[in-house]
Design an enzyme around this catalytic site. Structure first.
Site, PDB file in Angstrom:
ATOM      1  N   PRO A  87      19.751   1.923  -7.005  1.00  0.00           N
ATOM      2  CG  PRO A  87      17.789   1.763  -7.774  1.00  0.00           C
ATOM      3  CD  PRO A  87      18.652   1.285  -6.649  1.00  0.00           C
ATOM      4  CD  GLU A 114       9.440  -4.034  -4.147  1.00  0.00           C
ATOM      5  OE1 GLU A 114       9.074  -5.079  -4.751  1.00  0.00           O
ATOM      6  OE2 GLU A 114       9.363  -2.647  -4.314  1.00  0.00           O
ATOM      7  NE  ARG A 152      37.743  -0.827 -21.919  1.00  0.00           N
ATOM      8  CZ  ARG A 152      38.120   0.555 -22.291  1.00  0.00           C
ATOM      9  NH1 ARG A 152      38.340   1.041 -21.085  1.00  0.00           N
ATOM     10  NH2 ARG A 152      39.119   0.380 -23.537  1.00  0.00           N
ATOM     11  CG  ASP A 167      38.763   4.588 -21.784  1.00  0.00           C
ATOM     12  OD1 ASP A 167      38.691   4.412 -20.544  1.00  0.00           O
ATOM     13  OD2 ASP A 167      39.417   3.973 -22.990  1.00  0.00           O
TER      14      ASP A 167
HETATM   15  C1  4FV Z   1      20.206  -0.568  -9.686  1.00  0.00           C
HETATM   16  C2  4FV Z   1      20.272   0.356  -9.995  1.00  0.00           C
HETATM   17  C3  4FV Z   1      18.530  -1.344  -9.215  1.00  0.00           C
HETATM   18  C4  4FV Z   1      16.334  -1.993  -7.519  1.00  0.00           C
HETATM   19  C5  4FV Z   1      15.677  -3.143  -6.935  1.00  0.00           C
HETATM   20  C6  4FV Z   1      17.802  -4.028  -7.700  1.00  0.00           C
HETATM   21  C7  4FV Z   1      16.995  -2.642  -8.260  1.00  0.00           C
HETATM   22  C8  4FV Z   1      16.569  -4.175  -7.017  1.00  0.00           C
HETATM   23  N1  4FV Z   1      21.278  -1.076  -9.136  1.00  0.00           N
HETATM   24  N2  4FV Z   1      21.968   0.470 -10.442  1.00  0.00           N
HETATM   25  N3  4FV Z   1      19.539   1.109 -11.618  1.00  0.00           N
HETATM   26  N4  4FV Z   1      18.753  -1.900  -8.640  1.00  0.00           N
HETATM   27  O1  4FV Z   1      17.746  -0.316 -10.351  1.00  0.00           O
HETATM   28  O2  4FV Z   1      22.435   0.164  -9.270  1.00  0.00           O
HETATM   29  O3  4FV Z   1      16.532  -5.253  -5.885  1.00  0.00           O
END
Ligand code: 4FV
Length: 245
Positions: A87, A114, A152, A167
């Site tokens: 994230p 985590e 794609r 697109d």
């Molecule tokens: C995530 C996202 C995501 C965070 C903790 C996996 C999680 C767990 N990855 N975009 N949004 N990953 O939430 O790519 O390890």
């Protein structure tokens, strides 16, 4: 082009890549997707991939050793980009998807729990990619989205080449409405222009609809691009119409 994906749940990818455009691209030899089980890169008999976080706190964190070992084993060259899905990453969009499709090998690291020891992001990953501002239970779904969006752009993967070039996001707008038979479904009718056979009129109608939808739902996309005088003209009547309401 080859994707190498590192995960503790390799089976999750079987289903996703066993059908559709991505699977056809693999069968046509246009792309390769290799899924690696992170546990295969552990050295202890318990195949431990995670441990408790320093500083206390609930949950577990992925250890650096198995991930470094996996990437160093899989990576063809230092040029191979290594992305951690998280994230905290840069937001995936069509530009980034297209950029990824330009590499001969891309490695994707899927975290769980985590998260992943920060030394992976600091010293191993080229960058982090996020598919959106929400927390997933793991990086696997995000890795699937990245692969699906990137392939794609590889010639031959999507039937009509130009459909990728056209697109909607390429042109900084959302797509125009699509309709198919029946012409009248429970009184909900297909706009007659679409079966008028007048392709000039159809294109103009589609452009106007796409601009209207973009203005309503994603005005940020319009801000990012310079509108052609024609599009300006196409938009204004809509503006005035709205003002009148
Ligand atoms: C995530 C996202 C995501 C965070 C903790 C996996 C999680 C767990 N990855 N975009 N949004 N990953 O939430 O790519 O390890």
């Amino acid at each position: 082009m080859r994707f190498d994906i590192i995960t503790i749940f390799p089976e999750m990818f079987e289903a996703i890549f066993s059908g559709g455009v991505v699977n056809r691209a693999v069968e046509k030899g246009l792309i390769e997707i290799h899924v690696h089980n992170l546990r295969d890169f552990t050295t202890d008999k318990h195949k431990q991939v995670d441990d408790r976080p320093y500083g206390g706190e609930e949950g577990m964190v992925f250890k650096p050793e198995p991930i470094f070992a996996a990437v160093e084993r899989i990576r063809w060259s230092p040029q191979t980009p290594v992305y951690l899905l998280s994230p905290q990453g840069k937001k995936l969009d069509f530009r980034l998807a297209e950029e990824l499709s330009g590499h001969s090998q891309v490695i994707l690291i899927c975290g769980r729990y985590e998260g992943v020891d920060e030394r992976v992001s600091e010293n191993l990953a080229t960058d982090e990619i996020s598919i959106g501002d929400y927390i997933l239970t793991g990086g696997e779904l995000a890795a699937m989205v990245v692969v699906d969006a990137a392939v794609r752009f590889i010639p031959g993967v999507v039937g009509k080449e130009d459909s990728v070039r056209h697109d909607s996001f390429f042109e900084g707008r959302l797509d125009y409405p699509q309709y198919t038979r029946p012409r009248d479904f429970r009184g909900m009718k297909v706009p007659p222009v679409l079966f008028s056979g007048d392709h000039k009129k159809i294109d103009a109608w589609r452009r106007k609809q796409a601009l209207e939808k973009t203005r309503q739902r994603r005005p940020d996309l319009l801000e990012r691009r310079t509108l052609s005088p024609e599009d300006k003209k196409r938009l204004d009547p809509i503006q005035d119409e709205r003002k009148r309401r």
